[in-house]
Design an enzyme around this catalytic site. Structure first.
Site, PDB file in Angstrom:
ATOM      1  N   ARG A   1       0.922  -1.088  -0.023  1.00 15.13           N
ATOM      2  CA  ARG A   1      -0.114  -0.134  -0.007  1.00 15.13           C
ATOM      3  C   ARG A   1       0.844   1.151   0.101  1.00 15.13           C
ATOM      4  O   ARG A   1       0.800   2.119  -0.879  1.00 15.13           O
ATOM      5  CB  ARG A   1      -0.959   0.078   1.154  1.00 15.13           C
ATOM      6  CG  ARG A   1      -2.233  -1.149   1.157  1.00 15.13           C
ATOM      7  CD  ARG A   1      -2.973  -0.853   2.136  1.00 15.13           C
ATOM      8  NE  ARG A   1      -2.727  -1.601   3.511  1.00 15.13           N
ATOM      9  CZ  ARG A   1      -3.196  -2.760   3.830  1.00 15.13           C
ATOM     10  NH1 ARG A   1      -4.162  -3.215   3.150  1.00 15.13           N
ATOM     11  NH2 ARG A   1      -2.943  -3.343   5.032  1.00 15.13           N
TER      12      ARG A   1
ATOM     13  N   ASP B   1     -15.872  -2.167  -4.570  1.00 15.93           N
ATOM     14  CA  ASP B   1     -16.212  -3.461  -3.960  1.00 15.93           C
ATOM     15  C   ASP B   1     -17.782  -3.707  -4.057  1.00 15.93           C
ATOM     16  O   ASP B   1     -18.494  -2.841  -3.960  1.00 15.93           O
ATOM     17  CB  ASP B   1     -15.562  -3.168  -2.487  1.00 15.93           C
ATOM     18  CG  ASP B   1     -15.271  -4.528  -1.740  1.00 15.93           C
ATOM     19  OD1 ASP B   1     -14.265  -4.815  -1.720  1.00 15.93           O
ATOM     20  OD2 ASP B   1     -16.211  -5.306  -1.357  1.00 15.93           O
TER      21      ASP B   1
ATOM     22  N   ASP C   1      -6.850  -6.008  -6.668  1.00 19.16           N
ATOM     23  CA  ASP C   1      -6.287  -6.917  -5.552  1.00 19.16           C
ATOM     24  C   ASP C   1      -7.405  -7.903  -5.209  1.00 19.16           C
ATOM     25  O   ASP C   1      -8.350  -7.905  -4.128  1.00 19.16           O
ATOM     26  CB  ASP C   1      -6.018  -5.984  -4.315  1.00 19.16           C
ATOM     27  CG  ASP C   1      -5.640  -6.968  -3.084  1.00 19.16           C
ATOM     28  OD1 ASP C   1      -5.051  -7.875  -3.117  1.00 19.16           O
ATOM     29  OD2 ASP C   1      -5.750  -6.497  -1.983  1.00 19.16           O
TER      30      ASP C   1
ATOM     31  N   CYS D   1      -3.411 -13.528  -4.666  1.00 19.36           N
ATOM     32  CA  CYS D   1      -3.210 -14.240  -3.170  1.00 19.36           C
ATOM     33  C   CYS D   1      -3.377 -15.531  -3.169  1.00 19.36           C
ATOM     34  O   CYS D   1      -3.610 -16.162  -1.918  1.00 19.36           O
ATOM     35  CB  CYS D   1      -4.042 -13.413  -2.106  1.00 19.36           C
ATOM     36  SG  CYS D   1      -5.967 -13.898  -2.224  1.00 19.36           S
TER      37      CYS D   1
END
Length: 421
Positions: A237, A275, A325, A365
């Protein structure tokens, strides 16, 4: 809404767990199949069920057993579990070292001490214990200001939790310790679903304020398994924010705003955050106010990211910096082909929305996808988008999520900063 957490105080007088001080005289032997010694000799902590030739007795799941080679020579001590594909999670390779409560206390203390310097310079949240990487398979401990959250993911570690909770109290004197175990991981070990409960102290407040890189985040550590905050992106970040000054930024899968807040603080001209979670979007807005950042420079959109990216494309919207992400697309190697297609399409859309020479900060991830495979996916995305890409930086998980040399599977987070033409 989940009800108030159950309060469970662990103490030597009230715990009814089986004893964990195991004597070698009663320890059960597990024999490896011939030819399966290499990984054990290289200190890899997993032994799969297919590599086990014989179990001399009936150990309970979570027992510490002795692992022997086909000739009967000692190789290691480890947790046993016949419900898991990973039949043994190895702890110690020195036969003379006893596995008892003091062994676990030492490993826990070493892990916490190694993070001391992380908890400085405007940061009071980090991962204190990272499972196999810290020689404590199945234990994760996260620190959120004065509160701790633990995940207990293996049968062996569940057996020793009274010692772990006691040592965490002694070392850190936390205000509370809460169980935030991931039930999907516990299911692989044949463990019962974890409850949302407080293991020590009083229930934490509904919102705990933590500090990372001198930015304040209000997080909820009492509801569900996730806290709404991922400290594994702490360094990344900060790095991305260095490129955001004066730029038009798009933060996708923004969650509660890690990349958004850092970009705004570093002088981004504007940030759009996307989101699908309404709660995440509301928490992000609260975090902007909490940090006294310019809300006029921020736009929050509750939407499926892939849908929103296509809408931006159709509307001719362009950005200077885009952050992608996403959640874990490949939970296992069997899902890697499907996940690669999803990563490729997501990044193709992102590239189409960048101004000439714009920057794409893209992450995976998924532990099943290594960095070279991820680079190949980005190259395919660039080809489909009709773009040229330069890789100018490689992102990794931070030092409080270390990767053990003998356990490369612990390296799950990777990312690329790409310049797109």
């Amino acid at each position: 809404m989940i009800g108030s957490p159950t309060i469970i105080h662990y103490s030597p007088l009230t715990i009814h767990y089986l004893p964990i001080c195991i004597t070698f005289a009663v320890m059960i032997d597990v024999l490896l199949n011939k030819g399966k010694e290499k990984a054990v000799l290289q200190k890899h902590p997993w032994v799969f069920s297919g590599a086990v030739e014989k179990v001399k007795g009936k150990p309970a799941n979570g027992d510490v057993v002795r692992l022997l080679n086909a000739k009967g020579d000692f190789m290691a001590y480890g947790f046993y579990n016949d419900q898991s594909r990973v039949a043994l999670r190895l702890l110690e390779w020195e036969e003379a070292i006893e596995i008892n409560d003091e062994w676990f206390r030492r490993k826990l203390a070493t892990a916490i001490k190694s993070r001391t310097h992380v908890l400085a310079n405007g940061t009071n949240t980090c991962r204190l214990v990272f499972s196999e990487a810290d020689y404590l398979p199945g234990l994760i401990v996260d620190k959120y200001a004065g509160h701790l959250a633990v995940q207990v993911l293996t049968s062996g570690m569940e057996r020793v939790m009274p010692v772990i909770i006691d040592e965490l109290q002694k070392l850190l004197n936390p205000e509370s310790i809460s169980d935030k175990s991931d039930n999907s991981s516990r299911a692989h070990e044949g463990l019962a679903e974890a409850e949302n409960k407080v293991l020590f102290g009083n229930p934490p407040p509904e919102i705990v304020e933590v500090l990372e890189n001198n930015i304040v985040y209000g997080i909820n550590i009492t509801e569900g398994q996730k806290s709404g905050f991922y400290c594994d992106q702490r360094d990344n970040r900060h790095i991305v924010a260095n490129y955001a000054k004066g730029k038009k930024v798009l933060d996708c899968f923004c969650y509660t705003g890690g990349f958004t807040l850092n970009s705004l603080k570093n002088g981004a001209a504007s940030v759009t955050s996307v989101d699908s979670s309404a709660l995440a979007i509301e928490t992000l807005k609260e975090n902007i106010l909490l940090n006294k950042l310019d809300a006029d420079k921020h736009t929050a959109i509750k939407s499926d990211v892939n849908v929103q990216l296509r809408k931006f494309r159709d509307d001719g919207e362009k950005f200077d910096v885009i952050v992608l992400d996403p959640p874990k697309y490949a939970p296992s190697r069997s899902a890697l082909t499907r996940a690669s297609r999803a990563y490729k399409d997501l990044n193709r859309l992102g590239m189409l929305l960048l101004n000439e020479g714009g920057l794409l900060a893209t992450y995976s991830c998924s532990g099943a996808m290594d960095m070279e495979s991820f680079k190949q996916v980005i190259a395919w995305a660039a080809l489909d988008a009709g773009k040229q890409v330069q890789f100018i930086y490689q992102f990794h998980q931070p030092e409080d999520h270390p990767v053990r040399a003998s356990f490369p599977e612990g390296e799950y987070l990777k990312g690329l900063l790409c310049r797109v033409f």
